[in-house]
Write an enzyme that holds these catalytic residues in place. Structure first.
Site, PDB file in Angstrom:
ATOM      1  N   TYR A  33      45.054  67.822  62.112  1.00 27.26           N
ATOM      2  CA  TYR A  33      45.051  66.540  62.877  1.00 27.26           C
ATOM      3  C   TYR A  33      43.819  65.933  63.073  1.00 27.26           C
ATOM      4  O   TYR A  33      43.506  65.590  64.288  1.00 27.26           O
ATOM      5  CB  TYR A  33      46.049  66.586  64.067  1.00 27.26           C
ATOM      6  CG  TYR A  33      47.108  65.324  64.000  1.00 27.26           C
ATOM      7  CD1 TYR A  33      48.041  64.991  62.783  1.00 27.26           C
ATOM      8  CD2 TYR A  33      46.858  64.291  64.903  1.00 27.26           C
ATOM      9  CE1 TYR A  33      48.790  63.964  63.047  1.00 27.26           C
ATOM     10  CE2 TYR A  33      47.582  63.224  65.096  1.00 27.26           C
ATOM     11  CZ  TYR A  33      48.427  63.036  64.097  1.00 27.26           C
ATOM     12  OH  TYR A  33      49.370  61.880  64.127  1.00 27.26           O
ATOM     13  N   LEU A  34      42.909  65.841  62.350  1.00 22.18           N
ATOM     14  CA  LEU A  34      41.504  65.435  62.459  1.00 22.18           C
ATOM     15  C   LEU A  34      41.211  63.920  63.024  1.00 22.18           C
ATOM     16  O   LEU A  34      41.995  63.304  62.593  1.00 22.18           O
ATOM     17  CB  LEU A  34      40.637  65.603  61.038  1.00 22.18           C
ATOM     18  CG  LEU A  34      40.681  66.964  60.418  1.00 22.18           C
ATOM     19  CD1 LEU A  34      40.008  67.034  59.056  1.00 22.18           C
ATOM     20  CD2 LEU A  34      40.460  68.280  61.337  1.00 22.18           C
ATOM     21  N   HIS A  38      36.219  65.496  65.272  1.00 29.08           N
ATOM     22  CA  HIS A  38      35.980  66.445  64.234  1.00 29.08           C
ATOM     23  C   HIS A  38      35.254  65.658  63.368  1.00 29.08           C
ATOM     24  O   HIS A  38      34.253  66.659  62.629  1.00 29.08           O
ATOM     25  CB  HIS A  38      37.361  66.656  63.673  1.00 29.08           C
ATOM     26  CG  HIS A  38      38.260  67.461  64.250  1.00 29.08           C
ATOM     27  ND1 HIS A  38      39.468  66.723  64.555  1.00 29.08           N
ATOM     28  CD2 HIS A  38      38.381  68.672  64.674  1.00 29.08           C
ATOM     29  CE1 HIS A  38      40.509  67.874  65.221  1.00 29.08           C
ATOM     30  NE2 HIS A  38      39.614  68.819  65.343  1.00 29.08           N
ATOM     31  N   GLY A 148      32.864  71.772  69.058  1.00 31.44           N
ATOM     32  CA  GLY A 148      32.576  70.542  70.218  1.00 31.44           C
ATOM     33  C   GLY A 148      32.547  71.224  71.475  1.00 31.44           C
ATOM     34  O   GLY A 148      33.230  72.163  71.909  1.00 31.44           O
ATOM     35  N   SER A 186      41.043  63.833  71.212  1.00 32.42           N
ATOM     36  CA  SER A 186      41.903  65.048  71.169  1.00 32.42           C
ATOM     37  C   SER A 186      43.022  65.043  70.178  1.00 32.42           C
ATOM     38  O   SER A 186      43.682  63.642  70.422  1.00 32.42           O
ATOM     39  CB  SER A 186      42.358  65.458  72.633  1.00 32.42           C
ATOM     40  OG  SER A 186      43.405  66.561  72.493  1.00 32.42           O
TER      41      SER A 186
END
Length: 282
Positions: A33-34, A38, A148, A186
Site C-alpha cells: 500500500y505504497l 515509500h 523511514g 502512512s
C-alpha cells in the site's frame, strides 16, 4: 514493469547472477500500500544502487491479537504501478507460507529497546519486525537497506540488530515525508474520515507548539510533554494518546530537552492508530 518474484529460490537465483556481475543491490522492505513516503525510500535506493528490490509483505508476526492485520490495506497491482514509475527492478511479494512454512520455530528477540514506547503497547511487535527483516536480509543480501524515520523506534532497533548480529548491510535512514498540511504519510491514513484527518493534524501542530516552547526557552521535558498531550487530546476525534516521550537520538528518555532530541507520539484517531516523531530543531 519490475520483475515480480513470489518464491525465495527464484529471487535468490536472479540476485546471485546480478551480484556475480558486480551489481550493488538496494533494498526497500515494505508492507505494501505504497505512498509518497515509500517513493522517497525507493528514489534514494535508485540513486545509490544498480539494482533496486522492493518487498511487499504484510508480516503477520508483527501484529498482535485484535490489531489490524486482516484489514491492513493491500493493493499489489497499484504497488507494482508505483514501483514501475520509480524504476524498481524487482518486487518480492511472497505468500505467508513461503516466509513462515509449517513448523517454523525461530524468532529474533530484540531485548529492552523493543519493550518501551511502541513495545509497551504492542508486546512482541518488534520481535516480529526484527525476525522478518533478518529473514529478508538473508534472502535479498542487499548492500544497502532503506528505512523511514517515521518509524523511528523500528529504525533504531534494525540498526541494533544489524550491529549485534554482524549483518553485512548498510542501513540508510530516510527523513519523514509529510503531506502539505503536515500529516506524516502512512498506509493507515486510509482509515481516517475527513473529520478524523483534521483531528490527526493535531499531532504535527503539537510538534510546532513544542518547537515554539523550546525556542522560547522551555527545556523541561515533562512540561513540554504535558503541553503536547493536552493539545492533542482536545481535538474531537482523538480517542487517546498512548504516549508522548522525548528521548535522545538513541531513544534514552530525556529530562532536559536539547537540539537533535526526538519527540515521539502514538495517538488513536477514529479507527487509526498513528505514530509520528519530530527532531527538535532549537
Amino acid at each position: 514493469m519490475p520483475l515480480l518474484f513470489k518464491k525465495i529460490k527464484d529471487l535468490r537465483n536472479f540476485l546471485k547472477n546480478k551480484r556475480c556481475e558486480g551489481k550493488e543491490i538496494g533494498f526497500v522492505p515494505t508492507m505494501g500500500y505504497l505512498h509518497e513516503g515509500h517513493r522517497q525510500l525507493i528514489k534514494l535506493a535508485r540513486m545509490q544502487n544498480d539494482i533496486v528490490v522492493v518487498s511487499i509483505f504484510v508480516n503477520p508476526t508483527q501484529f498482535g491479537e485484535g490489531e489490524d492485520y486482516d484489514r491492513y490495506p493491500r493493493d499489489l497491482e497499484r504497488d507494482l504501478e508505483i514501483c514501475e514509475e520509480e524504476g524498481v527492478d524487482v518486487v518480492f511479494a511472497p505468500e505467508v507460507d513461503e516466509i513462515y512454512p509449517k513448523g517454523y520455530r525461530t524468532k529474533v528477540c530484540v531485548g529492552e529497546l523493543g519493550k518501551v514506547l511502541e513495545g509497551e503497547f504492542r508486546p512482541g511487535h518488534f520481535d516480529g519486525v526484527a525476525t522478518i527483516v533478518v529473514k529478508l536480509f538473508n534472502i535479498v543480501q542487499p548492500n544497502r537497506a532503506y528505512f523511514g524515520e517515521k518509524d523511528y523506534q523500528q529504525l533504531k532497533i534494525i540498526e541494533q540488530v544489524v550491529e549485534d548480529l554482524n549483518i553485512p548491510v548498510e542501513i540508510v535512514p530516510v527523513p519523514i515525508v509529510r503531506e502539505e498540511d503536515g500529516l506524516a504519510y502512512s498506509s493507515r491514513n486510509v482509515y481516517l474520515s475527513p473529520e478524523e484527518r483534521e483531528s490527526a493534524l493535531s499531532i504535527y501542530k503539537s510538534f510546532l507548539l513544542a518547537e515554539k516552547m523550546i525556542k522560547a526557552g522551555e527545556r523541561d521535558a515533562k512540561r513540554i510533554k504535558e503541553a503536547i498531550r493536552a493539545f492533542i487530546e482536545r481535538h474531537p476525534h482523538v480517542k487517546g494518546v498512548d504516549y508522548v516521550e522525548i528521548t535522545d537520538q538513541n531513544l534514552n528518555p530525556k529530562e532536559t530537552v536539547e537540539k537533535g532530541d526526538r519527540i515521539l507520539v502514538a495517538v488513536r484517531v477514529g479507527n487509526a492508530r498513528l505514530i509520528d516523531n519530530w527532531k527538535v530543531q532549537s
